[in-house]
Design a protein around this motif. Structure first.
Motif, PDB file in Angstrom:
ATOM      1  N   ARG A  48      30.652  75.949  79.835  1.00  0.00           N
ATOM      2  CA  ARG A  48      30.904  76.080  78.543  1.00  0.00           C
ATOM      3  C   ARG A  48      30.556  75.528  77.657  1.00  0.00           C
ATOM      4  O   ARG A  48      30.079  75.996  76.482  1.00  0.00           O
ATOM      5  N   GLU A  49      29.648  74.042  77.992  1.00  0.00           N
ATOM      6  CA  GLU A  49      28.494  74.221  76.386  1.00  0.00           C
ATOM      7  C   GLU A  49      28.011  74.628  76.391  1.00  0.00           C
ATOM      8  O   GLU A  49      26.931  75.125  75.308  1.00  0.00           O
ATOM      9  N   LEU A  50      26.513  74.939  78.209  1.00  0.00           N
ATOM     10  CA  LEU A  50      25.749  76.288  77.800  1.00  0.00           C
ATOM     11  C   LEU A  50      26.234  77.222  77.085  1.00  0.00           C
ATOM     12  O   LEU A  50      25.606  77.745  76.679  1.00  0.00           O
ATOM     13  N   LEU A  51      27.401  77.541  77.703  1.00  0.00           N
ATOM     14  CA  LEU A  51      28.184  78.985  76.979  1.00  0.00           C
ATOM     15  C   LEU A  51      27.271  78.681  75.226  1.00  0.00           C
ATOM     16  O   LEU A  51      27.523  79.927  74.193  1.00  0.00           O
ATOM     17  N   LEU A  52      28.164  77.391  74.491  1.00  0.00           N
ATOM     18  CA  LEU A  52      27.942  77.371  73.146  1.00  0.00           C
ATOM     19  C   LEU A  52      26.703  77.531  73.108  1.00  0.00           C
ATOM     20  O   LEU A  52      26.722  77.750  71.657  1.00  0.00           O
ATOM     21  N   ASP A  53      26.014  76.772  73.653  1.00  0.00           N
ATOM     22  CA  ASP A  53      24.567  76.429  73.133  1.00  0.00           C
ATOM     23  C   ASP A  53      24.009  77.515  73.360  1.00  0.00           C
ATOM     24  O   ASP A  53      23.238  77.540  72.284  1.00  0.00           O
ATOM     25  N   GLU A  54      23.947  78.449  73.864  1.00  0.00           N
ATOM     26  CA  GLU A  54      23.465  80.308  73.586  1.00  0.00           C
ATOM     27  C   GLU A  54      23.955  80.837  72.999  1.00  0.00           C
ATOM     28  O   GLU A  54      23.375  81.637  72.950  1.00  0.00           O
ATOM     29  N   GLY A  55      25.100  80.381  71.913  1.00  0.00           N
ATOM     30  CA  GLY A  55      24.831  81.299  71.266  1.00  0.00           C
ATOM     31  C   GLY A  55      26.823  82.274  70.950  1.00  0.00           C
ATOM     32  O   GLY A  55      26.739  83.058  70.758  1.00  0.00           O
TER      33      GLY A  55
END
Length: 565
Positions: free
Chosen positions: A555-562
């Motif tokens: 989830r953190e990755l997806l948020l950081d990716e935009g």
């Protein structure tokens, strides 16, 4: 063709090497009807190429100690054919030569198999009236002595020509001179390019992937030896049918293969239960039998749909893949995964059903827009990232040529990708390995399938484009988990972006919801015990599977990716 002069040496021509397309054995087998000129042409070719000419009929007479007419009279045609087969088998195991066979030799299935294994076959084709003119007044033709020559010749042509059409090379003969005909043979042999072959060897099944130009035009010849009966049903889509179906049907007609066609709409929407039911209904209404072969002509959607129909109709029908997109040639056509989509996810309804042959026609790729080549190329990059660093390096060096449509680069790319996938599938056909195995082919796919599902498979994002983004995300997740070096993520991203391929959510104008993507991942068919399977990297060429990925990290990755929350 006219006959050669009585003194063949009076026609001079410099010696030439037999073209490499003939194959390593250096044996060229001439087939055709009586009177077509196999002996005449064969002797001249032997002169030109500096190798012996061998007449199979003369060898049979030598072995039997009597003439062919006498063999027919004393023992019958069946005994003659058995002896003919033995003699040809012996000759095929010998040194390079031009071998002329009798008109009926090629009709024997075992003889055809032996010639395919050991030599190159060339059919000299002529119409009935030309054949009759050439055999008029000549004796020693036992078959023509049994009635009206024209009626017998016409009947033999009707029976034999669909089988002769399985030859490697076809040359039409008329009233030209010998030298004109021989030059045409030489030209055809110099241009002959046998397709590359990638074998797929499984525990209980084997098939070949053939890769090369213009395979669709000769599909009947390539497939006839593998068909249980000479009847097929072609499943295709409307777009592909307009581009390639006429050539395919012509090739089937030439080789006496009865073909019916079922066409569906193009696009991912055809991988549905509704479309599956429609195709199955049409198929059963055709009165198919268990020997009827389903031929998938098209991209991955058609291949997956037709393969699933083949797997389930009459509890399983033979199946052939003729993929027409780069994506399907390097990925979905090889390995036997078939299926359709469900509302809750991609490919959730399906079966493993291996084809009996795959024809990857590189000429078909010339009709593809660059976007479609990008979609296929992403799967090739994926293969290198999984366990073949040399393949990834090849992509870095030649990827631009592939996307520009360079024919040689495309053939090379398809071969490399198919060799890689064949090895993976052979080791783990049904994706049952506890670690690694065929599951590694899903690198980037957990993310890709979620993206496709969120967009409703509506064509805004091609599968290969989703995989391209998934490769970036899988590598980024591996870096975030401390598994892969940042330098490899930078290398992957640099390659994708250099070629203007999608490599992140900046490909889209509106953001995705991280929660929605995670929800789609939870419906992935690779779920086990409630845990999502990810393919991760320890570096380029070092992929592995894991079910121990914290979803908070994803989830953190997806948020950081935009993505939005």
């Amino acid at each position: 063709m006219s006959r050669l002069p009585s003194n063949p040496t009076s026609v001079s021509m410099p010696a030439a090497a037999l073209p490499s397309g003939v194959g390593p054995s250096g044996i060229l087998v001439l087939i055709g009807m009586m009177g077509v000129g196999k002996t005449t042409v064969g002797r001249r070719l032997a002169q030109i190429y500096g190798i012996p000419f061998v007449d199979a009929d003369a060898e049979i007479e030598r072995a039997a100690g009597c003439t062919i007419s006498e063999i027919f009279a004393r023992h019958g045609e069946n005994a003659f054919r058995a002896g003919e087969r033995r003699v040809i088998k012996r000759l095929l195991q010998g040194p390079p030569c031009i071998l002329a066979t009798g008109g009926g030799a090629w009709m024997d299935a075992e003889t055809r198999r032996l010639v395919r294994m050991h030599a190159c076959s060339l059919w000299l084709r002529a119409p009935v009236h030309v054949l009759l003119k050439r055999v008029h007044g000549r004796g020693g033709r036992p078959l023509l002595a049994q009635g009206d020559p024209k009626e017998i010749m016409s009947r033999l042509v009707g029976l034999r020509y669909p089988v002769y059409a399985e030859a490697d090379v076809i040359i039409d003969c008329g009233d030209e001179t010998v030298e004109q005909g021989v030059r045409r043979v030489q030209e055809a042999l110099s241009e002959l390019q046998k397709p590359l072959t990638v074998p797929v060897t499984l525990a209980s099944h084997h098939y070949d992937v053939l890769i090369g130009p213009d395979l669709i035009s000769r599909a009947g010849a390539w497939l006839a030896p593998h068909l249980p009966q000479k009847r097929v049903v072609v499943v295709t889509d409307n777009i592909v049918a307009e581009l390639h179906l006429p050539r395919l049907l012509n090739s089937f007609a030439e080789t006496g293969i009865q073909a019916d066609v079922i066409a569906v709409a193009g696009g991912e929407e055809s991988k549905s239960l509704t479309c599956y039911a429609q195709v199955m209904t049409q198929l059963l209404e055709l009165g198919i039998e268990r020997g009827t072969t389903i031929v998938a002509l098209g991209g991955g959607v058609v291949g997956d749909l037709a393969g699933f129909v083949a797997a389930t109709a009459l509890r399983g029908l033979p199946f052939v893949q003729i993929p027409t997109t780069l994506l399907s040639q390097v990925d979905s056509s090889v390995g036997g995964k078939t299926g359709i989509n469900a509302p809750s996810g991609k490919n959730l309804i399906g079966a493993f059903h291996q084809p009996i042959a795959v024809l990857a026609d590189s000429s078909a790729l010339a009709t593809l827009p660059r976007r479609q080549r990008i979609a296929g190329y992403a799967e090739i990059v994926k293969s290198g990232m999984i366990s073949d660093p040399e393949l990834f390096a090849w992509c870095e060096a030649h990827g631009a040529d592939v996307l520009d449509g360079d024919p040689a680069a495309l053939v090379d790319a398809v071969q490399k990708a198919c060799v890689f996938k064949a090895a993976v599938v052979a080791a783990d056909e049904r994706e049952q390995a506890k670690q690694g195995g065929r599951a590694l082919l899903n690198l980037g796919h957990t993310f890709a399938h979620a993206l496709e599902a969120e967009l409703g498979y509506d064509g805004r994002l091609l599968h290969g484009e989703a995989v391209s983004i998934g490769l970036h995300l899988a590598t980024a997740l591996s870096v975030r988990l401390g598994l892969a070096p940042v330098a490899d993520l930078e290398r992957v991203d640099a390659h994708l972006r250099k070629l203007a391929m999608p490599a992140g959510f900046d490909w889209f104008e509106t953001p995705f919801s991280a929660a929605a993507l995670l929800a789609h991942m939870s419906h992935d068919k690779k779920m086990r015990d409630g845990l999502i399977s990810f393919v991760l990297l320890r570096g380029i060429g070092q992929a592995f599977t894991s079910r121990n990925v914290p979803m908070d990290t994803v989830r953190e990755l997806l948020l950081d990716e935009g993505c939005s929350g």
